[in-house]
Design a protein around this motif. Structure first.
Motif, PDB file in Angstrom:
ATOM      1  N   SER A 282       0.820  -1.216   0.000  1.00 40.47           N
ATOM      2  CA  SER A 282       0.000   0.000   0.000  1.00 40.47           C
ATOM      3  C   SER A 282       0.855   1.269   0.000  1.00 40.47           C
ATOM      4  O   SER A 282       0.338   2.362  -0.166  1.00 40.47           O
ATOM      5  CB  SER A 282      -0.980  -0.010   1.178  1.00 40.47           C
ATOM      6  OG  SER A 282      -0.295  -0.267   2.368  1.00 40.47           O
ATOM      7  N   TYR A 284       2.967   1.600  -2.353  1.00 37.09           N
ATOM      8  CA  TYR A 284       3.119   1.829  -3.783  1.00 37.09           C
ATOM      9  C   TYR A 284       1.785   1.998  -4.497  1.00 37.09           C
ATOM     10  O   TYR A 284       1.700   2.658  -5.501  1.00 37.09           O
ATOM     11  CB  TYR A 284       3.894   0.663  -4.424  1.00 37.09           C
ATOM     12  CG  TYR A 284       5.260   0.496  -3.828  1.00 37.09           C
ATOM     13  CD1 TYR A 284       6.295   1.360  -4.181  1.00 37.09           C
ATOM     14  CD2 TYR A 284       5.516  -0.492  -2.887  1.00 37.09           C
ATOM     15  CE1 TYR A 284       7.547   1.239  -3.619  1.00 37.09           C
ATOM     16  CE2 TYR A 284       6.766  -0.635  -2.317  1.00 37.09           C
ATOM     17  CZ  TYR A 284       7.785   0.243  -2.689  1.00 37.09           C
ATOM     18  OH  TYR A 284       9.015   0.120  -2.119  1.00 37.09           O
ATOM     19  N   THR A 285       0.748   1.330  -3.994  1.00 36.83           N
ATOM     20  CA  THR A 285      -0.530   1.396  -4.685  1.00 36.83           C
ATOM     21  C   THR A 285      -1.671   1.386  -3.684  1.00 36.83           C
ATOM     22  O   THR A 285      -1.570   0.786  -2.613  1.00 36.83           O
ATOM     23  CB  THR A 285      -0.697   0.201  -5.657  1.00 36.83           C
ATOM     24  OG1 THR A 285      -2.077   0.109  -6.003  1.00 36.83           O
ATOM     25  CG2 THR A 285      -0.269  -1.102  -5.031  1.00 36.83           C
ATOM     26  N   TYR A 288      -4.315  -2.370  -2.821  1.00 35.89           N
ATOM     27  CA  TYR A 288      -3.604  -3.477  -2.190  1.00 35.89           C
ATOM     28  C   TYR A 288      -4.389  -4.795  -2.260  1.00 35.89           C
ATOM     29  O   TYR A 288      -3.829  -5.860  -2.098  1.00 35.89           O
ATOM     30  CB  TYR A 288      -3.283  -3.153  -0.735  1.00 35.89           C
ATOM     31  CG  TYR A 288      -4.494  -2.989   0.128  1.00 35.89           C
ATOM     32  CD1 TYR A 288      -5.086  -4.090   0.718  1.00 35.89           C
ATOM     33  CD2 TYR A 288      -5.068  -1.741   0.341  1.00 35.89           C
ATOM     34  CE1 TYR A 288      -6.210  -3.957   1.489  1.00 35.89           C
ATOM     35  CE2 TYR A 288      -6.191  -1.597   1.109  1.00 35.89           C
ATOM     36  CZ  TYR A 288      -6.765  -2.708   1.683  1.00 35.89           C
ATOM     37  OH  TYR A 288      -7.889  -2.580   2.425  1.00 35.89           O
TER      38      TYR A 288
ATOM     39  N   ILE B 118      -7.991   0.442 -10.933  1.00 32.39           N
ATOM     40  CA  ILE B 118      -6.807   1.139 -11.425  1.00 32.39           C
ATOM     41  C   ILE B 118      -7.053   1.700 -12.826  1.00 32.39           C
ATOM     42  O   ILE B 118      -6.727   2.848 -13.119  1.00 32.39           O
ATOM     43  CB  ILE B 118      -5.591   0.179 -11.449  1.00 32.39           C
ATOM     44  CG1 ILE B 118      -5.205  -0.196 -10.018  1.00 32.39           C
ATOM     45  CG2 ILE B 118      -4.407   0.831 -12.149  1.00 32.39           C
ATOM     46  CD1 ILE B 118      -4.196  -1.308  -9.933  1.00 32.39           C
TER      47      ILE B 118
END
Lengths: 320, 293
Positions: A282, A284-285, A288, B118
């Motif tokens: 989390s 990085y993104t 998760y 995303i």
């Protein structure tokens, strides 16, 4: 029961608990808090594992028991002003009652039906936590006031806002759970549970009351999960609907599978591994859950026995 | 205002709900019936259908009708291809072990959901309906598109029923469902059938989603509700029973519509979920299902 394998296994578990105790003096603040949280969640996962790993019953509704503890402790402390020990007992007790009731109904089914029934009961509980929003504040949740987090027991006063107190209470619960699970698993009940997992009709034929044994496993499992829930509400001061959602049932399954279903220490290791995996991901993104999903698929495909399960199979056959 | 208009509105909304639900649940039922696996990712195929529909329609935004009908073709095909790939790459290797497939499909659920988050973002986006007209009832006007959805669902159900009961394809599927080993012995490529059935189940969900997306918008979290409702329908109707699925979808859709109009939607969901859990406990084969052999 004092065979060499028993002494080795008991020693190993003692060693793990002792290292967790020592660890608190060297950990930086962030990881100190993280490990306290992990230990509470590991109690949840270990409770789950008793049912899934040993009895072979795949429940997708364990968030219900966790939430029973969470709300049982949280609501009594928040609305009725119960002291911490009383709220803790109320939470654990509601988990006991919930698991007894659900067990009596849901254990009439087996296999896929059991999974769906438990998931549906949990979903009803989740919706109920949203529906009674006057008391639970639904998704937004309740934040425990500091006054509800101090208590006296046997003349000693505890302050749950103190990280050291929290860490050691979490460790005490983890120790208790490890001892309970270890004793069950090494004893006759554990053997019978494994027999049920491997071949229920044959176990029934041998004269065991499999329904009663499964019910016992479910009640212990549910009560331990509720204990984790109560502790979570009181230690970390937050009670919200998200803990009752399906996601949370799946987390327990995930921790157990990753660590190794049907091993005593697997769920603890799985919780630690998954917690940090999500924690790092989390950074990085925000997505998760992608990591969770990929981990689940990879686990069932390539690593169905989990970390501790694989270690036991390959090297250390005496692991309980 | 008196009861009449409310009841009519609730019935129409209920029918719409039932139409979409029947298609989604039929997909789940087909997969469970033939392959004996529970596809927890079914709701995500539905969501994927809606999101791809938005994407397709936005390519042709100049003409809403063309965009919609293009989506109705492309979206199920893409979703079917994705489902087929998932089946071949993951489920096949698990040899359809019930528990392992459940865990794997939960994993697929997260992967699909987060990938869409995303790529597509957290917004809910609508697809324009292909046409507008109002059907005037005595008390209020009702969207003609909603009635079209109901009609389309009935037509699709007819097609499914025809394929399953009257064609060779349906025969192969039923044979596989009835006895996997014997079917294999008679030269039916069971592995291939499984792949196609899984894809077909996902396509039905995608079609349902394309139909609903002009009314309900596409959102990355929209899959959970249809998944749970489809579970409910499939269980009440009896696993693998086409007739049961349709009748149960009508019951659930209508009662959900009526209860939601008169009471709280959350309460409606709580009651139906509880009822289903109890149906499953006391009559595990469902209302119309055959007893497990």
């Amino acid at each position: 029961m004092t065979s060499p394998s028993f002494i080795k296994a008991a020693g190993l578990h003692l060693l793990v608990i002792m290292s967790l105790f020592v660890l608190q003096f060297v950990l930086p603040a962030y990881h100190h808090l993280a490990i306290a949280r992990i230990m509470v969640l590991a109690v949840f996962a270990m409770g789950y594992n008793l049912l899934f790993g040993y009895a072979g019953l795949l429940s997708l509704g364990h968030a219900l028991f966790f939430a029973a503890g969470l709300y049982g402790a949280g609501l009594t402390a928040y609305h009725l002003g119960w002291s911490v020990p009383a709220a803790f007992v109320a939470g654990t007790g509601s988990g006991f009652l919930a698991s007894l009731l659900i067990g009596l109904i849901a254990l009439r089914t087996s296999g896929v039906a059991f999974m769906i029934v438990t998931m549906m009961f949990a979903q009803v509980a989740y919706l109920a936590s949203l529906y009674f929003t006057t008391y639970t504040r639904g998704d937004e949740g309740l934040v425990m006031p500091d006054a509800a987090r101090r208590f006296e027991l046997f003349g000693v006063s505890f302050d749950l806002t103190d990280p050291t107190v929290r860490y050691n209470i979490a460790l005490a619960l983890l120790t208790l759970t490890t001892v309970v699970i270890f004793a069950i698993v090494r004893g006759t009940t554990g053997r019978t549970l494994i027999a049920i997992r491997e071949n229920e009709p044959r176990t029934l034929m041998l004269g065991y009351d499999t329904f009663r044994i499964k019910l016992k496993a479910l009640v212990i499992s549910g009560t331990l999960s509720a204990m984790a829930g109560s502790a979570y509400a009181l230690l970390f001061a937050y009670v919200g609907s998200s803990f009752a959602s399906i996601q949370y049932s799946i987390d327990a399954l995930l921790f157990t599978l990753l660590g190794g279903a049907g091993t005593v220490l697997g769920p603890l290791l799985g919780t630690i591994a998954m917690f940090y995996m999500i924690d790092i991901a989390s950074e990085y993104t925000a997505a998760y859950l992608l990591v969770t999903g990929l981990a689940l698929i990879a686990l069932v495909l390539f690593f169905p026995k989990g970390i501790v399960g694989t270690i036991r199979e390959r090297w250390v056959s005496w692991l309980p | 205002m008196d009861l009449g208009p409310f009841l009519l509105l609730a019935t129409l909304e209920g029918l719409l709900q039932a139409a979409v639900l029947t298609l989604t649940a039929l997909g789940l039922s087909l997969v469970f019936g033939v392959m004996r696996i529970v596809n927890v990712a079914h709701g995500e195929f539905y969501m994927l259908g809606a999101v791809i529909a938005w994407w397709t329609a936005s390519l042709l935004s100049s003409n809403p009708a063309a965009g919609f009908f293009l989506a109705l073709v492309i979206s199920p095909l893409l979703v079917g291809a994705i489902a087929y790939a998932c089946e071949r790459l993951i489920l096949k290797r698990l040899e359809y072990d019930p528990e392992a497939t459940i865990v794997a499909t939960i994993g697929m659920l997260y992967v699909i959901q987060q990938t869409v988050l995303i790529a597509y973002g957290p917004d809910a986006r609508p697809v324009e309906a292909p046409f507008f007209f109002r059907v005037q009832f005595p008390w209020f006007g009702y969207s003609g598109y909603n009635l079209f959805v109901i009609a389309a669902a009935i037509a699709l159900l007819g097609i499914c029923w025809y394929i399953l009961t009257k064609t060779r394809l349906g025969l192969i599927m039923r044979a596989t469902q009835f006895d996997r080993e014997t079917a294999q012995a008679f030269g039916i490529p069971v592995g291939k059938v499984y792949g196609y059935v899984f894809a077909a189940g996902a396509m039905l969900a995608a079609i349902a989603a394309v139909l609903i997306v002009p009314i309900r918008q596409a959102h990355y979290l929209m899959g959970l509700d249809p998944l749970l409702l489809s579970f409910i329908v499939v269980i009440i109707g009896g696993l693998g029973s086409l007739r049961g699925t349709v009748i149960a979808a009508l019951i659930i859709g209508l009662s959900d519509g009526v209860i939601s109009v008169f009471f709280s939607p959350t309460l409606a969901k709580m009651i139906s979920t509880l009822l289903v859990a109890l149906v499953l406990v006391f009559k595990p084969e469902g209302l119309f299902g055959a007893r497990a052999r």
